[in-house]
Design a protein around this motif. Structure first.
Motif, PDB file in Angstrom:
ATOM      1  N   UNK A   3      82.495 147.329 -53.189  1.00 29.99           N
ATOM      2  CA  UNK A   3      82.263 145.804 -53.589  1.00 29.99           C
ATOM      3  C   UNK A   3      82.986 145.253 -51.933  1.00 29.99           C
ATOM      4  N   UNK A   4      82.439 144.019 -51.811  1.00 29.22           N
ATOM      5  CA  UNK A   4      82.754 143.366 -50.677  1.00 29.22           C
ATOM      6  C   UNK A   4      83.285 141.924 -51.009  1.00 29.22           C
ATOM      7  N   UNK A   5      84.135 141.302 -50.357  1.00 27.92           N
ATOM      8  CA  UNK A   5      84.396 139.928 -50.408  1.00 27.92           C
ATOM      9  C   UNK A   5      84.030 139.148 -49.220  1.00 27.92           C
ATOM     10  N   UNK A   6      83.235 138.174 -49.288  1.00 25.56           N
ATOM     11  CA  UNK A   6      82.915 137.541 -47.876  1.00 25.56           C
ATOM     12  C   UNK A   6      83.267 136.021 -47.964  1.00 25.56           C
ATOM     13  N   UNK A   7      84.121 135.456 -47.015  1.00 25.06           N
ATOM     14  CA  UNK A   7      84.360 134.393 -46.943  1.00 25.06           C
ATOM     15  C   UNK A   7      83.560 133.607 -45.708  1.00 25.06           C
ATOM     16  N   UNK A   8      83.082 132.537 -45.668  1.00 24.50           N
ATOM     17  CA  UNK A   8      82.337 131.832 -44.962  1.00 24.50           C
ATOM     18  C   UNK A   8      82.795 130.310 -44.730  1.00 24.50           C
ATOM     19  N   UNK A   9      83.163 130.341 -43.500  1.00 21.51           N
ATOM     20  CA  UNK A   9      83.680 128.720 -43.396  1.00 21.51           C
ATOM     21  C   UNK A   9      82.987 127.943 -42.116  1.00 21.51           C
ATOM     22  N   UNK A  10      82.494 126.863 -42.452  1.00 15.81           N
ATOM     23  CA  UNK A  10      81.805 126.109 -41.232  1.00 15.81           C
ATOM     24  C   UNK A  10      82.230 124.675 -41.134  1.00 15.81           C
ATOM     25  N   UNK A  11      82.743 124.398 -39.815  1.00 11.85           N
ATOM     26  CA  UNK A  11      83.475 122.964 -39.781  1.00 11.85           C
ATOM     27  C   UNK A  11      82.641 122.229 -38.691  1.00 11.85           C
ATOM     28  N   UNK A  12      82.106 121.087 -39.319  1.00 10.88           N
ATOM     29  CA  UNK A  12      81.471 120.149 -38.014  1.00 10.88           C
ATOM     30  C   UNK A  12      82.650 118.872 -37.854  1.00 10.88           C
ATOM     31  N   UNK A  13      82.957 118.838 -36.745  1.00 12.01           N
ATOM     32  CA  UNK A  13      83.806 117.730 -36.474  1.00 12.01           C
ATOM     33  C   UNK A  13      82.983 116.548 -35.504  1.00 12.01           C
ATOM     34  N   UNK A  14      83.067 115.178 -35.919  1.00  6.38           N
ATOM     35  CA  UNK A  14      82.229 114.302 -35.392  1.00  6.38           C
ATOM     36  C   UNK A  14      83.079 113.467 -34.304  1.00  6.38           C
ATOM     37  N   UNK A  15      82.599 112.708 -33.465  1.00  5.77           N
ATOM     38  CA  UNK A  15      83.521 112.037 -32.627  1.00  5.77           C
ATOM     39  C   UNK A  15      83.650 110.477 -33.389  1.00  5.77           C
ATOM     40  N   UNK A  16      82.930 109.992 -34.350  1.00  2.00           N
ATOM     41  CA  UNK A  16      83.228 109.075 -35.095  1.00  2.00           C
ATOM     42  C   UNK A  16      82.517 109.233 -36.362  1.00  2.00           C
ATOM     43  N   UNK A  17      82.625 108.218 -37.320  1.00  2.69           N
ATOM     44  CA  UNK A  17      82.071 108.627 -38.595  1.00  2.69           C
ATOM     45  C   UNK A  17      80.506 108.587 -38.544  1.00  2.69           C
ATOM     46  N   UNK A  18      79.834 109.277 -39.266  1.00  2.00           N
ATOM     47  CA  UNK A  18      78.493 109.573 -39.333  1.00  2.00           C
ATOM     48  C   UNK A  18      78.134 109.580 -40.701  1.00  2.00           C
ATOM     49  N   UNK A  19      76.496 109.190 -40.911  1.00  2.00           N
ATOM     50  CA  UNK A  19      75.947 109.177 -42.143  1.00  2.00           C
ATOM     51  C   UNK A  19      75.198 110.635 -42.110  1.00  2.00           C
ATOM     52  N   UNK A  20      75.431 111.209 -43.163  1.00  2.00           N
ATOM     53  CA  UNK A  20      75.026 112.640 -43.278  1.00  2.00           C
ATOM     54  C   UNK A  20      73.528 112.790 -44.053  1.00  2.00           C
ATOM     55  N   UNK A  21      72.668 113.206 -43.392  1.00  2.00           N
ATOM     56  CA  UNK A  21      71.292 113.396 -44.028  1.00  2.00           C
ATOM     57  C   UNK A  21      71.283 114.630 -44.955  1.00  2.00           C
ATOM     58  N   UNK A  22      70.389 115.051 -45.768  1.00  2.00           N
ATOM     59  CA  UNK A  22      70.469 116.129 -46.488  1.00  2.00           C
ATOM     60  C   UNK A  22      70.483 117.660 -45.844  1.00  2.00           C
ATOM     61  N   UNK A 269      76.273 111.253 -31.122  1.00  2.00           N
ATOM     62  CA  UNK A 269      75.746 112.674 -30.954  1.00  2.00           C
ATOM     63  C   UNK A 269      76.718 113.894 -30.624  1.00  2.00           C
ATOM     64  N   UNK A 270      78.202 113.357 -30.293  1.00  2.00           N
ATOM     65  CA  UNK A 270      78.990 114.104 -29.952  1.00  2.00           C
ATOM     66  C   UNK A 270      79.791 114.856 -31.340  1.00  2.00           C
ATOM     67  N   UNK A 271      79.476 116.108 -30.968  1.00  2.00           N
ATOM     68  CA  UNK A 271      80.131 116.928 -32.306  1.00  2.00           C
ATOM     69  C   UNK A 271      80.611 118.327 -31.871  1.00  2.00           C
ATOM     70  N   UNK A 272      81.444 119.073 -32.725  1.00  2.00           N
ATOM     71  CA  UNK A 272      81.929 120.273 -32.467  1.00  2.00           C
ATOM     72  C   UNK A 272      81.624 121.140 -33.630  1.00  2.00           C
ATOM     73  N   UNK A 273      81.219 122.361 -33.509  1.00  2.00           N
ATOM     74  CA  UNK A 273      81.184 123.391 -34.579  1.00  2.00           C
ATOM     75  C   UNK A 273      81.943 124.281 -34.419  1.00  2.00           C
ATOM     76  N   UNK A 274      82.562 124.954 -35.591  1.00  2.00           N
ATOM     77  CA  UNK A 274      83.291 126.057 -35.749  1.00  2.00           C
ATOM     78  C   UNK A 274      82.979 126.786 -36.733  1.00  2.00           C
ATOM     79  N   UNK A 275      82.828 128.183 -36.890  1.00  2.00           N
ATOM     80  CA  UNK A 275      82.341 128.909 -37.695  1.00  2.00           C
ATOM     81  C   UNK A 275      83.199 130.153 -37.841  1.00  2.00           C
TER      82      UNK A 275
END
Length: 283
Positions: A3-22, A269-275
């Protein structure tokens, strides 16, 4: 069974408010007789509407749509799986396919043809020259042995390099620089298998890797269709068959087709990604 437990976290941080597509999420493992999903939870900020479907290759895909603008987008999945693939070498290949070369049956060729499409002519030539050193001309060799030699050779003779940039190197690029990430090695292995006349596909998922601080990572490897045995995983990054520590999430004919998360936004377009990925064994 493990048995395995998997935790997957993804963070997108934008420089200003954005509208998200699908956004399209491939985070739910592929369930079959070797892998069973015990529990699965998916939390998204800001809140999203989710619609699930299985794509043409049987992968579970969630489409997330959003109503609110945001400066941060968070996906967090947590799951527990039961892995029964504890003896990856415990399979039997059909008599006619035990030794290489062989031809798939006509019925199999109809279904497998998308996974047998050859790379460009120059790549074929380079791969054939490269694999000629792995077995003697006229040598009677088992199909599994030939594939394992390729995986082992990549592991022993190429330098692993963690690449943060998106995309997959071509086989020619990997052969030229002699380095690559897991997805690059999987692509090279796939093209080599196709040049042998075999059906191969790309696999993404998770790997339990005790040597890593997080004891886990997103990972990529390849599968080859062996008559009588089905799709069997080969991991050239470690030079071995996929086994208990491999948790497949998605498969595809093309390596670019199955990122864990894909989507769009409208705004600066400025954003950062942490996984972060944590894979731990459970009792």
């Amino acid at each position: 069974m493990q048995r395995y437990k998997i935790l997957h976290r993804t963070y997108y941080n934008f420089s200003s408010a954005v509208t998200l597509g699908p956004h399209f999420l491939r985070l739910r493992p592929r369930e079959d007789y070797e892998l069973r999903l015990e529990s699965f939870s998916l939390n998204i900020t800001p809140s999203a509407t989710l619609l699930w479907h299985r794509d043409a290759e049987g992968n579970s895909v969630a489409t997330a749509t959003f109503d609110l603008a945001t400066q941060q987008l968070v996906f967090e999945s947590e799951l527990i799986i039961q892995q029964y693939n504890e003896a990856p070498l415990n399979f039997m290949v059909a008599d006619y396919a035990v030794h290489y070369p062989f031809n798939y049956t006509q019925d199999d060729q109809v279904l497998l043809s998308p996974y047998m499409q050859l790379p460009d002519q120059d790549t074929q030539q380079q791969i054939k020259q490269w694999t000629q050193q792995l077995w003697q001309a006229g040598e009677k060799i088992q199909t599994y042995t030939a594939l394992q030699r390729i995986a082992s050779h990549i592991f022993k003779n190429f330098t692993y390099k963690l690449r943060e940039e998106p995309g997959v190197q071509t086989a020619k690029e990997t052969l030229a620089c002699n380095t690559g990430s897991c997805r690059d090695f999987a692509q090279l292995f796939m093209d080599a298998a196709k040049c042998m006349g075999l059906a191969a596909r790309f696999v993404t998922g998770y790997l339990h890797a005790p040597g890593l601080d997080a004891a886990g990572a997103t990972h990529a490897w390849a599968e080859v269709y062996l008559p009588g045995a089905g799709w069997k995983g080969f991991d050239p990054t470690i030079g071995a068959m996929a086994g208990t520590d491999h948790i497949p999430v998605a498969v595809a004919r093309l390596s670019k087709s199955v990122p864990p998360i894909a989507g769009s936004f409208i705004g600066e377009p400025k954003s950062t990604l942490d996984v972060g990925v944590w894979v731990s064994k459970l009792a």
